[in-house]
Design an enzyme around this catalytic site. Structure first.
Site, PDB file in Angstrom:
ATOM      1  N   GLN A  81      -8.107   0.240  -3.608  1.00  0.00           N
ATOM      2  CA  GLN A  81      -6.964  -0.658  -3.421  1.00  0.00           C
ATOM      3  C   GLN A  81      -7.318  -2.068  -3.870  1.00  0.00           C
ATOM      4  O   GLN A  81      -8.179  -2.715  -3.270  1.00  0.00           O
ATOM      5  CB  GLN A  81      -6.527  -0.683  -1.951  1.00  0.00           C
ATOM      6  CG  GLN A  81      -5.258  -1.490  -1.709  1.00  0.00           C
ATOM      7  CD  GLN A  81      -4.846  -1.488  -0.259  1.00  0.00           C
ATOM      8  OE1 GLN A  81      -5.663  -1.730   0.613  1.00  0.00           O
ATOM      9  NE2 GLN A  81      -3.589  -1.242   0.006  1.00  0.00           N
ATOM     10  N   GLY A  82      -6.656  -2.557  -4.921  1.00  0.00           N
ATOM     11  CA  GLY A  82      -6.884  -3.911  -5.433  1.00  0.00           C
ATOM     12  C   GLY A  82      -5.752  -4.848  -5.055  1.00  0.00           C
ATOM     13  O   GLY A  82      -4.980  -5.276  -5.915  1.00  0.00           O
ATOM     14  N   SER A  94      -6.139  -7.476  -2.059  1.00  0.00           N
ATOM     15  CA  SER A  94      -6.613  -8.752  -1.512  1.00  0.00           C
ATOM     16  C   SER A  94      -7.324  -9.586  -2.574  1.00  0.00           C
ATOM     17  O   SER A  94      -7.991  -9.059  -3.460  1.00  0.00           O
ATOM     18  CB  SER A  94      -7.565  -8.499  -0.339  1.00  0.00           C
ATOM     19  OG  SER A  94      -6.917  -7.800   0.694  1.00  0.00           O
ATOM     20  N   GLU A 114       0.668   2.659   4.527  1.00  0.00           N
ATOM     21  CA  GLU A 114      -0.646   2.287   5.062  1.00  0.00           C
ATOM     22  C   GLU A 114      -0.567   1.983   6.558  1.00  0.00           C
ATOM     23  O   GLU A 114      -1.410   2.407   7.339  1.00  0.00           O
ATOM     24  CB  GLU A 114      -1.203   1.082   4.299  1.00  0.00           C
ATOM     25  CG  GLU A 114      -2.636   0.733   4.686  1.00  0.00           C
ATOM     26  CD  GLU A 114      -3.215  -0.383   3.836  1.00  0.00           C
ATOM     27  OE1 GLU A 114      -2.428  -1.104   3.182  1.00  0.00           O
ATOM     28  OE2 GLU A 114      -4.444  -0.533   3.828  1.00  0.00           O
TER      29      GLU A 114
END
Length: 384
Positions: free
Chosen positions: A128-129, A131, A246
């Protein structure tokens, strides 16, 4: 909502129990927490076993490659796999629990055909990119840029706390495609291959000693325009779908695990004499009620999601807010039971207590969840 189980659901539970009892004893030992290539192979091997047995993507729609099981069957699956001590999704967390469902919901037929089957078969890992170092908890403040060059986007910037980047094949990546637009607009959601030139991954060691997170640096990485999920500059809306999965469903299996740990903490307290403390007994009893209530909330959230088209609603923020705090309280109670032994890093629950500190930050901080609950559920004005 009727929370009792039908004969068909109990039959589903019995078949699942029988299958778990047959396959779990033959599993190899789990790799060490720092052996991420080993953990990837172990986790994907388990995923393949689920796929072959018909339990992969249990709650995914049939046209996305899933089994199309009912919400109740999905919850039974979570209960029984945890009770049996089956492996958790591990390295497949992002792909199976929010990138995959997002593509199933928002992707084109070609994107669904390309990316969903390998996730279900345990062949590809996603990270997951989202933040970024300078954005804090304000996800919309992201600065990673992507500009069009023919049939590609050219991406430059950096990400941080990128889950499983060290062993990932793909990244669900948020980029700013219109820097002049207001910050919640001008964002796009891309599927970026992690072997593309220009990507540097630097693992981060957490307080608990794990390297499941990483910094990711992007230097003019080319991503085909065909890898964009949703319309250009509509990525914030697609991101809300990702975050709904999520927060709404990705953590629910962990509630069952917390109930199991709570039972173990109570048994340890009886063994070492801490059970004689009435304040501790009240504390553990309160946690027991808390996790039971969270499981009921989970049932309600999953049922509502199914009734409303499959995407979890803002009830996921209520769950995420309370669950992340309850998890920390559980391991604080475990430390009280252990006494000075809680400082021993080799002692059970010590590393879990350290990792629990991240739960009030992960998937949106508790402050963000408070804002969502206040504004979107209670209808309170912004900024109050």
């Amino acid at each position: 909502m009727d929370l009792t189980y039908t004969p068909e659901e109990e039959e589903f539970r019995a078949r699942l129990r029988e299958w778990l009892a047959g396959v779990l004893p033959a599993l190899p030992p789990k790799p060490s927490p720092d052996d991420w290539p080993g953990r990837r192979a172990y986790d994907l091997g388990w995923q393949r076993m689920l796929y072959d047995a018909g339990y992969a993507g249990l709650h995914w729609p049939v046209d996305a490659g899933g089994r199309g099981a009912t919400p109740t069957q999905h919850l039974i699956y979570l209960e029984e796999t945890e009770k049996a001590g089956a492996p958790y999704v591990g390295a497949n967390f992002v792909g199976l629990l929010h990138a995959g469902p997002t593509i199933a919901s928002e992707g084109t037929p070609a994107q669904r055909a390309r990316w969903l089957p390998p996730v279900l078969r345990g062949e590809e890992v996603w990270c997951q990119g989202f933040s970024e170092p300078d954005a804090g908890s304000d996800l919309a403040a992201l600065r990673t840029r992507a500009w069009r060059d023919g049939d590609d986007y050219v991406v430059s910037g950096s990400k941080i706390w990128t889950s499983h980047a060290e062993v990932a094949d793909w990244c669900e990546l948020l980029v700013r495609t219109d820097p002049a637009a207001p910050k919640h607009r001008g964002i796009s959601w891309l599927a970026m291959p992690m072997d593309a030139p220009g990507i540097t991954v630097r693992p981060l060691r957490t307080l608990a000693g794990s390297t499941e997170f990483a910094e990711v640096f992007l230097d003019e990485v080319r991503v085909p325009v065909s890898h964009r999920v949703g319309a250009e500059n509509d990525g914030w809306r697609v991101t809300m779908v990702t975050l709904s999965y999520e927060r709404g469903t990705a953590f629910v299996g962990e509630v069952v695990a917390c109930r199991r740990v709570l039972g173990e903490v109570a048994r340890e307290a009886r063994k070492n004499g801490r059970w004689d403390d009435p304040a501790l007994r009240r504390r553990l009893g309160g946690l027991n009620a808390e996790f039971r209530a969270l499981w009921r909330l989970t049932q309600w959230n999953v049922s509502e999601a199914q009734r409303n088209g499959g995407v979890p609603g803002v009830g996921g923020s209520v769950f995420k807010l309370r669950y992340s705090h309850a998890r920390q309280e559980l391991y604080d109670a475990a430390a009280e039971v252990l006494g000075p032994e809680a400082l021993d890093l080799g002692r059970e629950w010590t590393l879990d207590r350290l990792s629990s500190l991240s739960y009030t930050i992960a998937a949106g901080t508790s402050q963000i969840q408070h804002n969502i609950v206040a504004e979107r559920i209670l209808g309170l004005p912004k900024g109050r």
